[in-house]
Design an enzyme around this catalytic site. Structure first.
Site, PDB file in Angstrom:
ATOM      1  N   TYR A 193       0.870  -1.180   0.000  1.00 57.73           N
ATOM      2  CA  TYR A 193       0.000   0.000   0.000  1.00 57.73           C
ATOM      3  C   TYR A 193       0.906   1.230   0.000  1.00 57.73           C
ATOM      4  O   TYR A 193       2.079   1.138  -0.324  1.00 57.73           O
ATOM      5  CB  TYR A 193      -0.915  -0.120   1.248  1.00 57.73           C
ATOM      6  CG  TYR A 193      -2.080   0.814   1.283  1.00 57.73           C
ATOM      7  CD1 TYR A 193      -2.993   0.885   0.226  1.00 57.73           C
ATOM      8  CD2 TYR A 193      -2.300   1.637   2.386  1.00 57.73           C
ATOM      9  CE1 TYR A 193      -4.073   1.748   0.285  1.00 57.73           C
ATOM     10  CE2 TYR A 193      -3.385   2.492   2.453  1.00 57.73           C
ATOM     11  CZ  TYR A 193      -4.269   2.544   1.392  1.00 57.73           C
ATOM     12  OH  TYR A 193      -5.341   3.401   1.447  1.00 57.73           O
ATOM     13  N   ARG A 246      -6.099  10.302 -11.024  1.00 58.95           N
ATOM     14  CA  ARG A 246      -5.505  10.983  -9.857  1.00 58.95           C
ATOM     15  C   ARG A 246      -5.014   9.909  -8.906  1.00 58.95           C
ATOM     16  O   ARG A 246      -5.654   9.570  -7.928  1.00 58.95           O
ATOM     17  CB  ARG A 246      -6.556  11.880  -9.205  1.00 58.95           C
ATOM     18  CG  ARG A 246      -6.057  12.909  -8.257  1.00 58.95           C
ATOM     19  CD  ARG A 246      -5.583  12.350  -6.911  1.00 58.95           C
ATOM     20  NE  ARG A 246      -6.610  12.116  -5.927  1.00 58.95           N
ATOM     21  CZ  ARG A 246      -6.628  11.071  -5.092  1.00 58.95           C
ATOM     22  NH1 ARG A 246      -5.678  10.146  -5.131  1.00 58.95           N
ATOM     23  NH2 ARG A 246      -7.592  10.916  -4.224  1.00 58.95           N
ATOM     24  N   LYS A 264      -5.787  -1.962  -2.824  1.00 59.88           N
ATOM     25  CA  LYS A 264      -6.939  -1.705  -1.938  1.00 59.88           C
ATOM     26  C   LYS A 264      -7.681  -3.016  -1.651  1.00 59.88           C
ATOM     27  O   LYS A 264      -8.115  -3.267  -0.537  1.00 59.88           O
ATOM     28  CB  LYS A 264      -7.903  -0.715  -2.595  1.00 59.88           C
ATOM     29  CG  LYS A 264      -7.368   0.705  -2.697  1.00 59.88           C
ATOM     30  CD  LYS A 264      -7.703   1.550  -1.486  1.00 59.88           C
ATOM     31  CE  LYS A 264      -7.079   2.940  -1.605  1.00 59.88           C
ATOM     32  NZ  LYS A 264      -7.267   3.768  -0.414  1.00 59.88           N
ATOM     33  N   GLU A 336     -12.179   4.843  -6.780  1.00 62.26           N
ATOM     34  CA  GLU A 336     -10.872   5.142  -6.194  1.00 62.26           C
ATOM     35  C   GLU A 336     -10.009   5.942  -7.161  1.00 62.26           C
ATOM     36  O   GLU A 336      -9.845   5.548  -8.330  1.00 62.26           O
ATOM     37  CB  GLU A 336     -10.166   3.816  -5.856  1.00 62.26           C
ATOM     38  CG  GLU A 336      -8.960   3.950  -4.969  1.00 62.26           C
ATOM     39  CD  GLU A 336      -9.295   4.346  -3.528  1.00 62.26           C
ATOM     40  OE1 GLU A 336     -10.143   3.706  -2.906  1.00 62.26           O
ATOM     41  OE2 GLU A 336      -8.674   5.312  -3.041  1.00 62.26           O
ATOM     42  N   ASP A 337      -9.484   7.028  -6.679  1.00 63.58           N
ATOM     43  CA  ASP A 337      -8.492   7.823  -7.400  1.00 63.58           C
ATOM     44  C   ASP A 337      -8.937   8.265  -8.797  1.00 63.58           C
ATOM     45  O   ASP A 337      -8.159   8.236  -9.765  1.00 63.58           O
ATOM     46  CB  ASP A 337      -7.144   7.073  -7.427  1.00 63.58           C
ATOM     47  CG  ASP A 337      -6.505   7.035  -6.036  1.00 63.58           C
ATOM     48  OD1 ASP A 337      -7.179   7.429  -5.061  1.00 63.58           O
ATOM     49  OD2 ASP A 337      -5.336   6.618  -5.913  1.00 63.58           O
ATOM     50  N   ASP A 359     -14.021   6.355  -1.991  1.00 61.68           N
ATOM     51  CA  ASP A 359     -13.100   6.225  -0.864  1.00 61.68           C
ATOM     52  C   ASP A 359     -12.378   7.536  -0.569  1.00 61.68           C
ATOM     53  O   ASP A 359     -12.148   7.882   0.596  1.00 61.68           O
ATOM     54  CB  ASP A 359     -12.093   5.128  -1.226  1.00 61.68           C
ATOM     55  CG  ASP A 359     -11.234   4.722  -0.064  1.00 61.68           C
ATOM     56  OD1 ASP A 359     -11.729   4.744   1.069  1.00 61.68           O
ATOM     57  OD2 ASP A 359     -10.062   4.368  -0.293  1.00 61.68           O
ATOM     58  N   ASP A 360     -12.014   8.266  -1.608  1.00 62.13           N
ATOM     59  CA  ASP A 360     -11.236   9.496  -1.413  1.00 62.13           C
ATOM     60  C   ASP A 360     -12.086  10.604  -0.795  1.00 62.13           C
ATOM     61  O   ASP A 360     -11.587  11.412  -0.020  1.00 62.13           O
ATOM     62  CB  ASP A 360     -10.644   9.952  -2.750  1.00 62.13           C
ATOM     63  CG  ASP A 360      -9.770   8.864  -3.343  1.00 62.13           C
ATOM     64  OD1 ASP A 360      -8.773   8.505  -2.704  1.00 62.13           O
ATOM     65  OD2 ASP A 360     -10.117   8.321  -4.413  1.00 62.13           O
ATOM     66  N   ASN A 501      -0.590  11.619  -0.039  1.00 66.76           N
ATOM     67  CA  ASN A 501       0.211  10.417  -0.312  1.00 66.76           C
ATOM     68  C   ASN A 501       0.872  10.528  -1.671  1.00 66.76           C
ATOM     69  O   ASN A 501       0.375  11.262  -2.532  1.00 66.76           O
ATOM     70  CB  ASN A 501      -0.701   9.187  -0.305  1.00 66.76           C
ATOM     71  CG  ASN A 501      -1.332   8.955   1.051  1.00 66.76           C
ATOM     72  OD1 ASN A 501      -0.668   9.042   2.069  1.00 66.76           O
ATOM     73  ND2 ASN A 501      -2.612   8.670   1.067  1.00 66.76           N
TER      74      ASN A 501
HETATM   75  N1  LIG Z   1      -4.734   9.877   3.751  1.00 65.49           N
HETATM   76  C1  LIG Z   1      -5.721   9.419   3.037  1.00 65.49           C
HETATM   77  O1  LIG Z   1      -6.416   8.480   3.416  1.00 65.49           O
HETATM   78  C2  LIG Z   1      -6.024  10.065   1.732  1.00 65.49           C
HETATM   79  C3  LIG Z   1      -5.156  10.932   1.167  1.00 65.49           C
HETATM   80  N2  LIG Z   1      -5.459  11.521  -0.023  1.00 65.49           N
HETATM   81  C4  LIG Z   1      -4.448  12.385  -0.603  1.00 65.49           C
HETATM   82  O2  LIG Z   1      -4.935  13.708  -0.685  1.00 65.49           O
HETATM   83  C5  LIG Z   1      -4.329  14.344  -1.802  1.00 65.49           C
HETATM   84  C6  LIG Z   1      -5.408  15.080  -2.571  1.00 65.49           C
HETATM   85  O3  LIG Z   1      -6.354  14.183  -3.071  1.00 65.49           O
HETATM   86  P1  LIG Z   1      -7.730  14.734  -3.679  1.00 65.49           P
HETATM   87  O4  LIG Z   1      -8.421  15.603  -2.733  1.00 65.49           O
HETATM   88  O5  LIG Z   1      -8.449  13.576  -4.184  1.00 65.49           O
HETATM   89  O6  LIG Z   1      -7.171  15.591  -4.910  1.00 65.49           O
HETATM   90  P2  LIG Z   1      -7.877  16.723  -5.696  1.00 65.49           P
HETATM   91  O7  LIG Z   1      -7.143  16.884  -6.955  1.00 65.49           O
HETATM   92  O8  LIG Z   1      -9.347  16.502  -5.735  1.00 65.49           O
HETATM   93  O9  LIG Z   1      -7.633  18.039  -4.796  1.00 65.49           O
HETATM   94  C7  LIG Z   1      -6.398  18.645  -4.618  1.00 65.49           C
HETATM   95  C8  LIG Z   1      -6.639  20.026  -4.067  1.00 65.49           C
HETATM   96  O10 LIG Z   1      -5.389  20.569  -3.713  1.00 65.49           O
HETATM   97  C9  LIG Z   1      -5.288  21.874  -4.264  1.00 65.49           C
HETATM   98  N3  LIG Z   1      -3.898  22.204  -4.503  1.00 65.49           N
HETATM   99  C10 LIG Z   1      -3.054  21.681  -5.405  1.00 65.49           C
HETATM  100  N4  LIG Z   1      -1.850  22.264  -5.311  1.00 65.49           N
HETATM  101  C11 LIG Z   1      -1.950  23.182  -4.337  1.00 65.49           C
HETATM  102  C12 LIG Z   1      -1.058  24.103  -3.783  1.00 65.49           C
HETATM  103  N5  LIG Z   1       0.214  24.194  -4.198  1.00 65.49           N
HETATM  104  N6  LIG Z   1      -1.496  24.910  -2.813  1.00 65.49           N
HETATM  105  C13 LIG Z   1      -2.760  24.825  -2.385  1.00 65.49           C
HETATM  106  N7  LIG Z   1      -3.655  23.954  -2.852  1.00 65.49           N
HETATM  107  C14 LIG Z   1      -3.246  23.144  -3.832  1.00 65.49           C
HETATM  108  C15 LIG Z   1      -6.100  21.825  -5.537  1.00 65.49           C
HETATM  109  O11 LIG Z   1      -6.420  23.156  -5.889  1.00 65.49           O
HETATM  110  P3  LIG Z   1      -7.287  23.535  -7.176  1.00 65.49           P
HETATM  111  O12 LIG Z   1      -8.654  23.053  -6.875  1.00 65.49           O
HETATM  112  O13 LIG Z   1      -7.195  25.016  -7.228  1.00 65.49           O
HETATM  113  O14 LIG Z   1      -6.668  22.842  -8.324  1.00 65.49           O
HETATM  114  C16 LIG Z   1      -7.272  20.986  -5.064  1.00 65.49           C
HETATM  115  O15 LIG Z   1      -8.219  21.787  -4.420  1.00 65.49           O
HETATM  116  C17 LIG Z   1      -3.610  13.258  -2.594  1.00 65.49           C
HETATM  117  O16 LIG Z   1      -2.241  13.350  -2.343  1.00 65.49           O
HETATM  118  C18 LIG Z   1      -4.119  11.975  -2.012  1.00 65.49           C
HETATM  119  O17 LIG Z   1      -3.138  10.968  -2.006  1.00 65.49           O
HETATM  120  C19 LIG Z   1      -6.629  11.291  -0.676  1.00 65.49           C
HETATM  121  C20 LIG Z   1      -7.514  10.413  -0.164  1.00 65.49           C
HETATM  122  C21 LIG Z   1      -7.260   9.689   1.058  1.00 65.49           C
HETATM  123  C1  LIG Z   2      -5.208   6.731   0.481  1.00 63.79           C
HETATM  124  C2  LIG Z   2      -5.870   7.131  -0.732  1.00 63.79           C
HETATM  125  O1  LIG Z   2      -6.940   6.644  -1.035  1.00 63.79           O
HETATM  126  C3  LIG Z   2      -5.253   8.113  -1.576  1.00 63.79           C
HETATM  127  O2  LIG Z   2      -4.217   8.663  -1.226  1.00 63.79           O
HETATM  128  O3  LIG Z   2      -5.806   8.365  -2.650  1.00 63.79           O
HETATM  129 MG   LIG Z   3      -7.427   6.979  -3.053  1.00 59.36          MG
END
Ligand SMILES: NC(=O)C1=CN([C@@H]2O[C@H](COP(=O)(O)OP(=O)(O)OC[C@H]3O[C@@H](n4cnc5c(N)ncnc54)[C@H](OP(=O)(O)O)[C@@H]3O)[C@@H](O)[C@H]2O)C=CC1
Ligand SMILES: CC(=O)C(=O)O
Ligand SMILES: [Mg+2]
Length: 645
Positions: A193, A246, A264, A336-337, A359-360, A501
């Site tokens: 993972y 993503r 997963k 997912e993603d 999941d996200d 991540n």
């Molecule tokens: N720990 C966990 O269980 C999980 C972790 N994650 C992690 O979260 C991260 C984001 O995932 P997700 O929400 O799906 O991605 P998205 O692409 O949906 O969202 C990313 C967000 O970050 C913003 N962003 C990007 N670059 C910057 C920056 N330099 N400064 C400020 N804001 C920024 C984007 O802005 P804009 O909208 O303006 O483009 C957007 O709003 C990933 O790395 C993923 O691995 C996700 C799910 C679960």
């Molecule tokens: C953990 C997870 O689902 C992610 O980083 O997208």
């Molecule tokens: Mg994910």
């Protein structure tokens, strides 16, 4: 070891020829899921995972030398026939897949990952299954095999080599793979993972050897049902699907995203106890906009730019329809993603017709809420007393924000619109404020509060003065020293969650959070960090990862036969997870329990989710079992070898 294969048909038509007449001769005793068949073949089996009972009469019939058949509980009770191959329902002009049944033995048995035990085959089994001479004389226990594999894996210094060794094991000896993963979960999780799976996806084309999961590309448009029928397992209960746009915080990895559904689902089994044969990893390949991949000679996906709009929507719709048609109403589909421009729409579109969750958006929300509920024990006050600031306003950020607001609203009886006002989000353009409303994506609009525009995170921290800072940006090292020092300057115990991540994308490291806050931060991260020693004290960071939630949530949904996912189930999962954090964890600064107890934790989550499903009238498996926790624990897949007759 009865296995289902097409090669036996290709090699010997008489075997497949026996399939159809066989059905005709044994009405009511039809071949069904090969997974159940495998269990029927094992002498000690009486129940497969997640409840379906293998009838004792069937076992007896088999012992008495009857034909190799399976009778599930449904068939036996109703006398009906489950046409899992679609052969009975196919009209004469429709094509059918010529699945055939055969008993694996000899060399084939050693090459069948579901049944292979390697050196653990007993002498009796070696005689009964034509294995004499195909194995060296030594007979070893599964425990010794685990010990040896761990020894081998630990010798690899590079994480990706460990990943490859694990994937190889999964392809060779499934039960040993799961035993290793379950018995050494803290050590193996970072391999199968995050973070290593991220690197594996980046290099998927180069390390690709044997395909895992099901690939559905634009080439299969109009034929997705046919493709699903190529998958050897028929009783699928959980599908994890990605389109690879993503992948973690690594962006568009196209078809190479397959590592994610595979990873997963291995956690569904290891952490949540769902049997592997019920799990189907799927990658939908609509192309990639990743130029590097398009020019990579080892890229395994379609070499074209991503299909969008109607073409994309039609492929996804065909997939969702075919899944329901092939596996029924109650198959759980985990998105997912996906990139956020598709993720929210897919969830909204299929949330009312299918058993789906993202999941996200939702799993992450539930795990973070659990961590916050636990953190309140250290910080004091209620959820409504906190001020939240997010870096990142996409799936994870707005998903978490919405669930926190919902929980606050339930706790305070305040309207959702009011509780949202405690929560602020920063995206790549700065703080989300009302003056930006018109240009915002729909999922950001609820967070556009009245405020002057602010460009940087540091300014936002100094202005909003959050008690909780959450990173969901996918961009590493964005919680700078100034940011951490600022939040620590007005909070005795600032809560800092770097969720992005893999490790390279984490907003800050555990060491940075503890050092810059002078040991006062309550910290957790999406990918694991080792313990940190600061001024003589050891801090153990927690892992705020949806892996705590989705296996238990999924098990609860399956156990109860839930037909839809409801937000209250996510809240129930959060409460269940938070209740598993012990005083010992708090004393170590942890707001999540260690993964070592994850099966017990998943069972608790499953029980609470199932209870909620019954309470909401969304459960279809009736009557409700009296002891849901016992039901969850006892239905979990065991990786121990079975005895073969
Ligand atoms: N720990 C966990 O269980 C999980 C972790 N994650 C992690 O979260 C991260 C984001 O995932 P997700 O929400 O799906 O991605 P998205 O692409 O949906 O969202 C990313 C967000 O970050 C913003 N962003 C990007 N670059 C910057 C920056 N330099 N400064 C400020 N804001 C920024 C984007 O802005 P804009 O909208 O303006 O483009 C957007 O709003 C990933 O790395 C993923 O691995 C996700 C799910 C679960
Ligand atoms: C953990 C997870 O689902 C992610 O980083 O997208
Ligand atoms: Mg994910």
């Amino acid at each position: 070891m009865i296995s289902l294969n097409r090669s036996s048909f290709l090699n010997n038509k008489s075997i497949s020829g026996s399939c159809s007449p066989f059905l005709g001769r044994h009405r009511g005793l039809v071949p069904s899921a090969p997974s159940s068949l495998k269990i029927v073949a094992a002498v000690s089996s009486d129940r497969d995972l997640n409840g379906s009972v293998v009838m004792e009469s069937t076992l007896k019939a088999l012992r008495d030398g009857a034909s190799v058949v399976e009778m599930d509980a449904k068939t036996a009770v109703a006398g009906g026939v489950q046409d899992v191959y679609g052969e009975d329902t196919a009209t004469e002009d429709q094509l059918v897949t010529p699945w055939a049944l055969s008993v694996a033995s000899g060399y084939t048995l050693l090459r069948d990952p579901h049944h292979n035990k390697g050196l653990a085959f007993t002498d009796k089994e070696r005689d009964a299954h034509y294995l004499r001479g195909l194995l060296p004389p030594s007979v070893v226990s599964q425990e010794l095999q685990v010990k040896k594999m761990m020894h081998i894996i630990r010798q690899y210094q590079v994480p990706i080599q460990r990943y490859m060794a694990m994937m190889d094991l999964q392809e060779r000896n499934e039960k040993l793979f799961y035993k290793l993963l379950i018995d050494h979960v803290e050590e193996m999780l970072p391999i199968v993972y995050t973070p290593t799976v991220g690197e594996a996806c980046q290099k998927y084309g180069s390390i690709f050897s044997r395909p895992q999961g099901l690939y559905i590309s634009l080439k299969e448009k109009g034929r997705i049902l046919e493709v699903l029928r190529n998958w050897p397992e028929k009783n699928i209960q959980v599908i994890v699907v990605t389109d690879g746009e993503r992948i973690l915080g690594l962006g568009d990895l196209g078809c190479h995203g397959m590592g994610i559904p595979v990873g997963k689902l291995s956690l569904y089994t290891a952490l949540g106890g769902v049997r592997p044969s019920a799990c189907l990893p799927v990658t939908i390949d609509v192309g990639t906009n990743n130029e590097k991949l398009l020019n990579d000679e080892f890229y395994i996906g379609l070499r074209q730019r991503r299909a969008t709009g109607q073409e994309y929507a039609e492929l996804l719709h065909e997939f969702m329809t075919a899944v329901k048609q092939n596996y029924g109403e109650k198959v759980l589909i985990q998105f997912e993603d996906f990139a956020n421009h598709n993720a929210f729409d897919l969830l909204a579109k299929y949330g009312t017709t299918h058993l789906v969750f993202n999941d996200d958006i939702q799993g992450t929300a539930s795990v973070v809420l659990a961590g916050l509920i636990a953190a309140l024990k250290l910080v004091g006050g209620t959820l409504a007393d906190q001020r939240f600031l997010f870096l990142g306003a996409g799936e994870a950020g707005t998903g978490i924000a919405e669930l926190i607001a919902l929980e606050m609203s339930k706790q305070t009886n305040m309207p959702l619109e009011e509780t949202r006002k405690n929560i602020w989000l920063v995206d790549s353009k700065g703080l989300i404020v009302s003056s930006r409303r018109e240009s915002l994506q729909h999922f950001k609009k609820p967070w556009a509060h009245e405020h002057e525009p602010i460009k940087t995170l540091l300014e936002a921290v100094n202005d909003i003065k959050p008690t909780v800072l959450i990173g969901t940006s996918g961009v590493g090292r964005t919680f700078t020293r100034e940011v951490v020092e600022a939040i620590a300057s007005f909070n005795e115990k600032p809560v800092i969650l770097s969720l992005s991540n893999p490790t390279s994308q984490s907003e800050c490291t555990a060491e940075e959070a503890y050092t810059w806050s002078k040991g006062r931060a309550i910290f957790a991260s999406g990918s694991p960090f080792p313990p940190v020693e600061y001024e003589g004290k050891v801090y153990v960071p927690g892992q705020a990862n949806n892996a705590y939630i989705f296996p238990g949530l999924g098990l609860g949904l399956l156990m109860s036969g839930a037909i839809r996912v409801h937000d209250d189930m996510l809240l129930a999962a959060s409460q269940a997870l938070a209740s598993q954090v012990t005083q010992d964890d708090f004393d170590n600064g942890r707001i999540y329990p260690p993964f070592t107890n994850i099966r017990k934790i998943s069972a608790h989550i499953a029980a609470k989710v199932a209870a909620k499903a019954y309470e909401l009238g969304l459960a279809s498996r009736l009557p409700q079992p009296r002891d849901l926790l016992h039901c969850a624990e006892s239905s979990m897949y065991s990786p121990s070898y079975r005895s073969y007759r």
